[in-house]
Design an enzyme around this catalytic site. Sequence first.
Site, PDB file in Angstrom:
ATOM      1  N   GLY A  70      69.084   9.352 -37.791  1.00 39.86           N
ATOM      2  CA  GLY A  70      68.516   9.301 -36.436  1.00 39.86           C
ATOM      3  C   GLY A  70      69.150   8.184 -35.633  1.00 39.86           C
ATOM      4  CG  ASN A  71      69.458   8.146 -31.782  1.00 38.14           C
ATOM      5  OD1 ASN A  71      68.552   7.834 -31.021  1.00 38.14           O
ATOM      6  ND2 ASN A  71      69.957   9.379 -31.853  1.00 38.14           N
TER       7      ASN A  71
END
Length: 390
Positions: A203-204
């Site tokens: 993810g981020n």
Amino acid sequence: MLGISAGIAAYKIPSLIRLFKKEGASVRVILTPDAHAFVTPLTLSVLSQEPVLSSFVSEDADNPVWNDHVALGNWADLMLIAPATANSLSAMAHAKCNNLLIATYLSARCPVMIAPAMDLDMYAHPANQKNLKTLEAYGNIVLPVGEGSLASGLEGKGRMLEPQEILEHSIRYFYSQSPLLGKKVLITAGPTYEPIDPVRFIGNFSSGKMGLALAYQAANLGAEVHLILGPHSLDTDEVPFNIEEISTADEMHAAVFNLYDTIDFAIAAAAVADFKPRMRASQKIKKETGTPLIELIPNPDILAQMGKQKKNQFLVGFALETENELVHAIEKLKRKNLDAIVLNSLADTGAGFASDTNKITYIGKNETPKSFPLKSKEDVAKDIWNEILT
Ligand code: CTP
């Protein structure tokens, strides 16, 4: 908030209240003390379905209640003074706070619309005209008067506009403040999570805050808003628009193209993962099996596909860059067939992902960059919509 002052045209206000109620408005009424002679508070209360006020303190001797003019002024989206007599206009122009109506007028933060009503010579008198000009200069909306037979028996200019005309002026005013009325807006926001196994993902750090602020502002401007939002910890319980919560880029892609053909404006503020694991392990990957090698494959580029399929949509992308920012952003604008791109630089403190502030450069099709200072994401959203709509 309807303010009624003591003119014969007050007898028409009950039908104005009915028209506003029919449009779905909430209506509250304040009368000047002398206006009671022209229209009864009971009629106004029955039609508005609210108590009608005319003094600073309500009259029950055992339990006097202060009618808070500040709260009344703040309650309204529009204050309409109809009929506005020469006396009330003079009090308003000179802050002569001698009744609840004028006190509320002076406290109101909302737009004020005035429907004057008086005899032709009173209306034309330079002192009255000067008051009207003063009120206009204060930002009040002064409606014209009608021409015809007056209560005095004379003929000329001075009649209050008919209730239907006043209603139409009010509706036109709200339309003029809502440039996105009748338009559909699609916004993508937040990160995407690309699963590795049932407990892990790629993810981020995107928070979704910028996209949420853009969605709020679009709703404030009158749009029907659809926000497609990745995993987040934002408070979205009471938002005045549609939210579809998704997790992966594929889910975001499906949600976007479910709506895209019907959309007028689309803003891609999401930080979509460019890659996803080729395989999602059905069970948790255990240490004992050794260091896993995770093969990645590309995710669909949602924005690029929106650009390809674009018909009449106005399409805005985001670019988060770390070097050669302008060159990269303009290249993205062209490659993805966008109408505008919003550039964030990670080199700017306070800009980008998790923070409550952002610092942007807006680049439209003419490729001339316009840079803004560091602002709250809410104010940045206003700047972006201003640019889109100019
Ligand atoms: N975007 C998207 N779908 C993707 C990747 C990006 O819709 N799979 C959108 C983002 O929401 C953003 C814009 O594309 O509006 C820019 O994304 P970015 O990752 O910065 O650009 P890329 O085209 O992926 O180029 P690069 O990674 O080389 O910077």
